[in-house]
Design an enzyme around this catalytic site. Structure first.
Site, PDB file in Angstrom:
ATOM      1  N   HIS A  24       0.546  10.488   1.869  1.00  0.00           N
ATOM      2  CA  HIS A  24       1.986  10.702   1.770  1.00  0.00           C
ATOM      3  C   HIS A  24       2.339  11.733   0.691  1.00  0.00           C
ATOM      4  O   HIS A  24       3.344  12.424   0.806  1.00  0.00           O
ATOM      5  CB  HIS A  24       2.705   9.372   1.514  1.00  0.00           C
ATOM      6  CG  HIS A  24       2.692   8.468   2.702  1.00  0.00           C
ATOM      7  ND1 HIS A  24       1.784   7.443   2.851  1.00  0.00           N
ATOM      8  CD2 HIS A  24       3.465   8.450   3.811  1.00  0.00           C
ATOM      9  CE1 HIS A  24       2.011   6.834   4.000  1.00  0.00           C
ATOM     10  NE2 HIS A  24       3.016   7.422   4.600  1.00  0.00           N
ATOM     11  N   HIS A  30      -0.698  11.433  10.121  1.00  0.00           N
ATOM     12  CA  HIS A  30      -1.455  10.200  10.292  1.00  0.00           C
ATOM     13  C   HIS A  30      -0.779   9.315  11.340  1.00  0.00           C
ATOM     14  O   HIS A  30       0.355   9.544  11.740  1.00  0.00           O
ATOM     15  CB  HIS A  30      -1.619   9.460   8.961  1.00  0.00           C
ATOM     16  CG  HIS A  30      -0.335   9.128   8.273  1.00  0.00           C
ATOM     17  ND1 HIS A  30       0.368  10.037   7.513  1.00  0.00           N
ATOM     18  CD2 HIS A  30       0.390   7.983   8.235  1.00  0.00           C
ATOM     19  CE1 HIS A  30       1.455   9.473   7.027  1.00  0.00           C
ATOM     20  NE2 HIS A  30       1.501   8.214   7.457  1.00  0.00           N
ATOM     21  N   CYS A  65       7.326  -1.761  10.363  1.00  0.00           N
ATOM     22  CA  CYS A  65       6.689  -0.450  10.507  1.00  0.00           C
ATOM     23  C   CYS A  65       5.509  -0.382   9.542  1.00  0.00           C
ATOM     24  O   CYS A  65       5.563  -0.931   8.449  1.00  0.00           O
ATOM     25  CB  CYS A  65       7.661   0.682  10.260  1.00  0.00           C
ATOM     26  SG  CYS A  65       8.691   0.466   8.807  1.00  0.00           S
ATOM     27  N   HIS A  67       0.990   1.113   9.394  1.00  0.00           N
ATOM     28  CA  HIS A  67      -0.115   1.953   9.846  1.00  0.00           C
ATOM     29  C   HIS A  67      -1.291   1.068  10.254  1.00  0.00           C
ATOM     30  O   HIS A  67      -1.584   0.101   9.553  1.00  0.00           O
ATOM     31  CB  HIS A  67      -0.602   2.864   8.721  1.00  0.00           C
ATOM     32  CG  HIS A  67       0.489   3.591   8.017  1.00  0.00           C
ATOM     33  ND1 HIS A  67       1.136   3.076   6.911  1.00  0.00           N
ATOM     34  CD2 HIS A  67       1.062   4.782   8.270  1.00  0.00           C
ATOM     35  CE1 HIS A  67       2.053   3.929   6.513  1.00  0.00           C
ATOM     36  NE2 HIS A  67       2.031   4.976   7.312  1.00  0.00           N
ATOM     37  N   GLU A  85       4.807  -9.121   7.495  1.00  0.00           N
ATOM     38  CA  GLU A  85       6.109  -8.728   6.964  1.00  0.00           C
ATOM     39  C   GLU A  85       7.210  -9.720   7.300  1.00  0.00           C
ATOM     40  O   GLU A  85       8.030 -10.054   6.455  1.00  0.00           O
ATOM     41  CB  GLU A  85       6.517  -7.344   7.490  1.00  0.00           C
ATOM     42  CG  GLU A  85       5.702  -6.218   6.917  1.00  0.00           C
ATOM     43  CD  GLU A  85       6.217  -4.845   7.327  1.00  0.00           C
ATOM     44  OE1 GLU A  85       7.358  -4.729   7.837  1.00  0.00           O
ATOM     45  OE2 GLU A  85       5.471  -3.868   7.132  1.00  0.00           O
ATOM     46  N   TYR A 100       6.971  13.197  13.618  1.00  0.00           N
ATOM     47  CA  TYR A 100       7.985  13.703  12.696  1.00  0.00           C
ATOM     48  C   TYR A 100       7.371  13.991  11.333  1.00  0.00           C
ATOM     49  O   TYR A 100       6.304  13.487  10.987  1.00  0.00           O
ATOM     50  CB  TYR A 100       9.155  12.722  12.570  1.00  0.00           C
ATOM     51  CG  TYR A 100       8.846  11.478  11.767  1.00  0.00           C
ATOM     52  CD1 TYR A 100       9.229  11.373  10.435  1.00  0.00           C
ATOM     53  CD2 TYR A 100       8.179  10.397  12.334  1.00  0.00           C
ATOM     54  CE1 TYR A 100       8.952  10.231   9.697  1.00  0.00           C
ATOM     55  CE2 TYR A 100       7.910   9.254  11.604  1.00  0.00           C
ATOM     56  CZ  TYR A 100       8.298   9.176  10.286  1.00  0.00           C
ATOM     57  OH  TYR A 100       8.024   8.064   9.551  1.00  0.00           O
ATOM     58  N   GLU A 110       6.497  11.980   4.650  1.00  0.00           N
ATOM     59  CA  GLU A 110       6.043  11.155   5.775  1.00  0.00           C
ATOM     60  C   GLU A 110       5.793  12.097   6.937  1.00  0.00           C
ATOM     61  O   GLU A 110       6.703  12.811   7.365  1.00  0.00           O
ATOM     62  CB  GLU A 110       7.118  10.127   6.123  1.00  0.00           C
ATOM     63  CG  GLU A 110       6.678   9.064   7.077  1.00  0.00           C
ATOM     64  CD  GLU A 110       5.790   8.013   6.431  1.00  0.00           C
ATOM     65  OE1 GLU A 110       4.582   8.288   6.279  1.00  0.00           O
ATOM     66  OE2 GLU A 110       6.276   6.925   6.110  1.00  0.00           O
ATOM     67  N   GLU A 112       3.998  11.690  10.550  1.00  0.00           N
ATOM     68  CA  GLU A 112       3.380  10.660  11.384  1.00  0.00           C
ATOM     69  C   GLU A 112       3.503  10.945  12.876  1.00  0.00           C
ATOM     70  O   GLU A 112       4.475  11.543  13.319  1.00  0.00           O
ATOM     71  CB  GLU A 112       4.041   9.299  11.129  1.00  0.00           C
ATOM     72  CG  GLU A 112       3.879   8.785   9.739  1.00  0.00           C
ATOM     73  CD  GLU A 112       4.525   7.417   9.533  1.00  0.00           C
ATOM     74  OE1 GLU A 112       4.065   6.724   8.606  1.00  0.00           O
ATOM     75  OE2 GLU A 112       5.462   7.047  10.260  1.00  0.00           O
ATOM     76  N   TRP A 157      12.784   7.246   9.659  1.00  0.00           N
ATOM     77  CA  TRP A 157      12.183   7.037  10.972  1.00  0.00           C
ATOM     78  C   TRP A 157      13.065   6.200  11.887  1.00  0.00           C
ATOM     79  O   TRP A 157      13.047   6.390  13.091  1.00  0.00           O
ATOM     80  CB  TRP A 157      10.766   6.470  10.863  1.00  0.00           C
ATOM     81  CG  TRP A 157      10.672   5.208  10.051  1.00  0.00           C
ATOM     82  CD1 TRP A 157      10.739   3.922  10.502  1.00  0.00           C
ATOM     83  CD2 TRP A 157      10.500   5.106   8.641  1.00  0.00           C
ATOM     84  NE1 TRP A 157      10.629   3.034   9.470  1.00  0.00           N
ATOM     85  CE2 TRP A 157      10.483   3.731   8.311  1.00  0.00           C
ATOM     86  CE3 TRP A 157      10.365   6.053   7.617  1.00  0.00           C
ATOM     87  CZ2 TRP A 157      10.325   3.272   7.006  1.00  0.00           C
ATOM     88  CZ3 TRP A 157      10.211   5.586   6.323  1.00  0.00           C
ATOM     89  CH2 TRP A 157      10.193   4.217   6.030  1.00  0.00           C
TER      90      TRP A 157
END
Length: 186
Positions: A24, A30, A65, A67, A85, A100, A110, A112, A157
């Site tokens: 980042h 990624h 959200c 990874h 979460e 984006y 960011e 991704e 996002w």
């Protein structure tokens, strides 16, 4: 524990791994995912990111959200993080993906390929306070108006994917899908 992300090319093919924060800091492309969970009334479950998150803390965002980890398949990652979460799991299916690149707070970038998943859940989450400080169920029309009025209160996002989500839902109405029963947490 060192957290790593999967670095990818523009075709989402793995080209390596990198420590998450460093990826980042350097804006390396990624793999990521975003989850949107709706209840039977068609309201979207939003989370407010914990203030202590290393970026975008305190912003409202989609249900979950994150990874996938290196060597972790996407299917495992989406369910792992939803449970970590928000404290519940449900059936999820992929609806689209987008790429984006955005400058975030604290000098981070960011960049991704974001795989977007949709799910249904009846019940209330049991949020992890290290990840999430608050949550709310919200009507999509109301969310659109709030994001327009106060864009800085919402994650990049979420704002960036909202039109694609709305287009998808116009073609695939939520009413045509039954609400999934909650998966008990053991």
């Amino acid at each position: 524990m060192r957290e790593e992300v999967i670095l990818v090319d523009e075709f989402d093919q793995c080209i390596g791994v990198e420590e998450k924060r460093k990826a980042h800091e350097q804006g390396k492309l990624h793999r990521a995912f975003s989850i949107f969970v709706f209840n039977a009334e068609g309201a979207l479950l939003l989370q407010k990111r914990a203030a202590g998150k290393y970026h975008s803390g305190g912003l409202w965002s989609n249900t979950c959200c994150s990874h996938p980890r290196p060597e972790e398949i996407m299917e495992d990652a989406i369910h792992r993080r939803l449970l970590e979460e928000m404290g519940f799991d449900c059936q999820l299916h992929k609806i689209f993906e987008f790429t984006y690149k955005a400058k975030l707070d604290k000098g981070l970038v960011e960049h991704e390929i974001d795989h977007v998943f949709l799910g249904r859940y009846q019940g209330q989450p049991s949020i992890n306070p290290d990840e999430v400080s608050d949550y709310r169920w919200i009507d999509l029309e109301a969310l659109g108006k709030r994001m327009e009025a106060e864009p800085s209160s919402y994650s990049y996002w979420l704002r960036h994917s909202f039109d694609s989500l709305m287009s998808y839902l116009l073609q695939h109405p939520l009413e045509s899908r039954g609400a999934e029963p909650p998966v008990p947490i053991v």
